[in-house]
Design an enzyme around this catalytic site. Structure first.
Site, PDB file in Angstrom:
ATOM      1  N   LYS A 165       4.415   8.959   8.946  1.00  0.00           N
ATOM      2  CA  LYS A 165       4.114   8.439  10.284  1.00  0.00           C
ATOM      3  C   LYS A 165       5.083   8.965  11.362  1.00  0.00           C
ATOM      4  CE  LYS A 165       1.158   4.973   8.432  1.00  0.00           C
ATOM      5  NZ  LYS A 165       1.198   4.209   7.213  1.00  0.00           N
TER       6      LYS A 165
ATOM      7  N   TYR B 101       0.855  -1.186   0.000  1.00  0.00           N
ATOM      8  CA  TYR B 101       0.000   0.000   0.000  1.00  0.00           C
ATOM      9  C   TYR B 101       0.887   1.231   0.000  1.00  0.00           C
ATOM     10  CZ  TYR B 101      -3.407   3.481   1.630  1.00  0.00           C
ATOM     11  OH  TYR B 101      -4.210   4.591   1.758  1.00  0.00           O
TER      12      TYR B 101
ATOM     13  N   ASP C 215       9.332   2.711  -0.200  1.00  0.00           N
ATOM     14  CA  ASP C 215       8.309   3.381   0.588  1.00  0.00           C
ATOM     15  C   ASP C 215       8.483   2.952   2.039  1.00  0.00           C
ATOM     16  OD1 ASP C 215       6.121   4.402   1.827  1.00  0.00           O
ATOM     17  OD2 ASP C 215       4.627   3.508   0.495  1.00  0.00           O
TER      18      ASP C 215
HETATM   19  C1  LIG Z   1       0.498   4.691   5.824  1.00  0.00           C
HETATM   20  C2  LIG Z   1       1.230   4.434   4.570  1.00  0.00           C
HETATM   21  C3  LIG Z   1       1.096   5.267   3.450  1.00  0.00           C
HETATM   22  C4  LIG Z   1       0.092   6.379   3.383  1.00  0.00           C
HETATM   23  O1  LIG Z   1       0.319   7.375   4.309  1.00  0.00           O
HETATM   24  P1  LIG Z   1      -0.868   8.389   4.690  1.00  0.00           P
HETATM   25  O2  LIG Z   1      -0.225   9.372   5.593  1.00  0.00           O
HETATM   26  O3  LIG Z   1      -1.932   7.545   5.318  1.00  0.00           O
HETATM   27  O4  LIG Z   1      -1.350   8.998   3.415  1.00  0.00           O
HETATM   28  C5  LIG Z   1       1.910   5.033   2.365  1.00  0.00           C
HETATM   29  N1  LIG Z   1       2.796   4.025   2.362  1.00  0.00           N
HETATM   30  C6  LIG Z   1       2.933   3.197   3.408  1.00  0.00           C
HETATM   31  C7  LIG Z   1       3.953   2.110   3.358  1.00  0.00           C
HETATM   32  C8  LIG Z   1       2.144   3.358   4.541  1.00  0.00           C
HETATM   33  O5  LIG Z   1       2.259   2.496   5.563  1.00  0.00           O
END
Ligand SMILES: *Cc1c(COP(=O)(O)O)cnc(C)c1O
Length: 423
Positions: A262, A141, A234
């Site tokens: 995060k 994701y 990511d």
């Molecule tokens: C949480 C997450 C996102 C998206 O981040 P948001 O701040 O919710 O838009 C993208 N990539 C990874 C790996 C994530 O865990």
């Protein structure tokens, strides 16, 4: 009953009663509790029930709720004004701190969400490689931007299809799906399209916790080098969770662009993408790749992020300590599951831990989907009843925070044993 009543009311005004879908507890077939406040490793709902929190706002709160240092930084910064839309010193300070820990990254751009970070990173990578094709992996994701909202197909690594209404097939036709931990499926994609970008969670946390193998990640680096493609890691989730420098700290594999989120905002909305100088200088105003944000680099978010990261880098044993907490939980789970004859797979990376109700090890999305989600739903409800707050889906990662005490860990272990017995 206040929890139920208030959630009913929320549903009247907000779609599904939530501002992000998985909060709705849909996949565990129950009703969320409404949170009133948090303190250390605990959250309290509006009926004043206490829970040990292993969601931690989905990752950011590595120092738990209401950490004094982060709170103080936020309050004193907020008193100087909430936003200026002009450069401030805190941006430079956070940029310098992050880059000093990742020697292969030269410049960083701050945004306000992980979605923005990955979306912008893809645009930049395409601008740099001058190719449209992007490889993403089933089960990874990267936020909810159109081109990345492509889920697992029936397994074949072919052209992606949109997995949300409203995403035109025209937009996802350049998104190629490959299988996680499977380099052959990546090579297939290169045969089928003009690939300029690979984006991957090096430690996948969004199909449950499924770490990429070192061989797989090294292979991706090599394939990108051979084909002139840009490699994006990511690390929005894993960045300051798996180690003090994310997956990089574990295997030293150098991606061309890394996305963060995060933890980097210490609980405030903040994310970032960083990369080598020649790539990053393609971003506007220096280059032709446009990306902007009214609240990007917001001073209060920068202050929270700085406070969190400074704490991280001033605690040399932090991730050992967090790892021990994670290990205590997954060991307890594995032992009690074995005792009860419940098929369970467990894994951890630093402060991230996860489990699948599955007979077999899980290394990709297809295998993750074979987990017993009904059993998960029952387990989740039993844990919640015993004051342990887990992510309400089999396909999420759990986290530990620094203030998590041995007393809370013991209470969690007790809840695990009782919950398994009741299944
Ligand atoms: C949480 C997450 C996102 C998206 O981040 P948001 O701040 O919710 O838009 C993208 N990539 C990874 C790996 C994530 O865990």
């Amino acid at each position: 009953m206040r929890n139920k009543d208030e959630f009913q009311k929320a549903q009247k005004y907000i779609p599904g009663g939530v501002n992000s879908p998985v909060r709705a507890f849909g996949s565990v077939g129950s009703t969320p509790v409404m949170i009133d406040r948090g303190e250390r490793e605990f959250i309290y709902d509006i009926e004043n029930n206490e829970y040990i929190d292993y969601v931690l706002s989905w990752g950011p709160l590595i120092f738990g709720h209401c950490d004094k240092d982060i709170e103080d930084a936020v309050i004193s910064t907020a008193k100087k004004g909430l936003s200026f839309g002009a450069p401030c010193l805190l941006e430079t300070e956070l940029a310098q701190l992050v880059l000093s820990k990742f020697p292969h990254l030269d410049k960083i751009r701050f945004v306000s969400s992980g979605t923005e970070a990955t979306m912008s990173a893809i645009r930049l990578a395409r601008g740099y490689s001058k190719k449209d094709g992007v490889i993403k992996f089933e089960g990874c994701y990267h936020g909810h931007s159109d081109g990345l909202l492509v889920k697992a197909g029936s397994g074949a690594t072919t052209f992606g299809y949109s997995s949300s209404l409203g995403v035109p097939n025209d937009i996802v036709k350049n998104t190629h799906l490959a299988k996680y931990n499977d380099l052959n499926s990546v090579k297939e994609c290169f045969k089928n399209g003009d690939i300029g970008v690979i984006i991957v969670e090096p430690i996948a946390g969004n199909m449950g916790l499924v770490p990429g193998s070192d061989e797989f990640l090294h292979g991706l680096r090599k394939i990108c080098d051979e084909n002139g493609a840009v490699l994006i890691f990511d690390e929005v989730m894993s960045g300051f969770r798996a180690s003090a420098t994310g997956s990089y700290g574990l295997n030293k594999i150098e991606a061309d662009i890394v996305t963060f989120g995060k933890v980097i905002g210490g609980g405030m909305p903040c994310a970032a993408y960083a990369g080598k100088k020649d790539i990053m200088e393609l971003i506007s105003p220096l280059g032709g790749v446009y990306q902007a944000g009214t609240l990007s680099g917001n001073p209060v978010a920068m202050a929270a992020g700085l406070a969190a990261l400074n704490k991280i880098y001033n605690m040399p044993n932090l991730y050992d300590e967090l790892g021990k907490k994670s290990k205590f939980i997954i060991d307890t789970m594995q032992d009690s599951a074995n005792e009860m004859g419940i098929p369970l797979q467990t894994t951890m990376r630093g402060s991230m831990w996860g489990f699948f109700f599955n007979e077999n090890p899980v290394t990709n999305y297809t295998q993750a989907l074979q987990s017993d989600t009904n059993l998960f739903a029952k387990f989740h409800a039993q844990m919640l009843k015993r004051g342990v707050y887990l992510a309400p889906s089999q396909f999420e990662t759990c986290f530990v925070c620094k203030p998590l005490s041995q007393t809370s860990l013991d209470k969690t272990a007790q809840a695990i044993k009782e919950s398994f017995k009741s299944l």
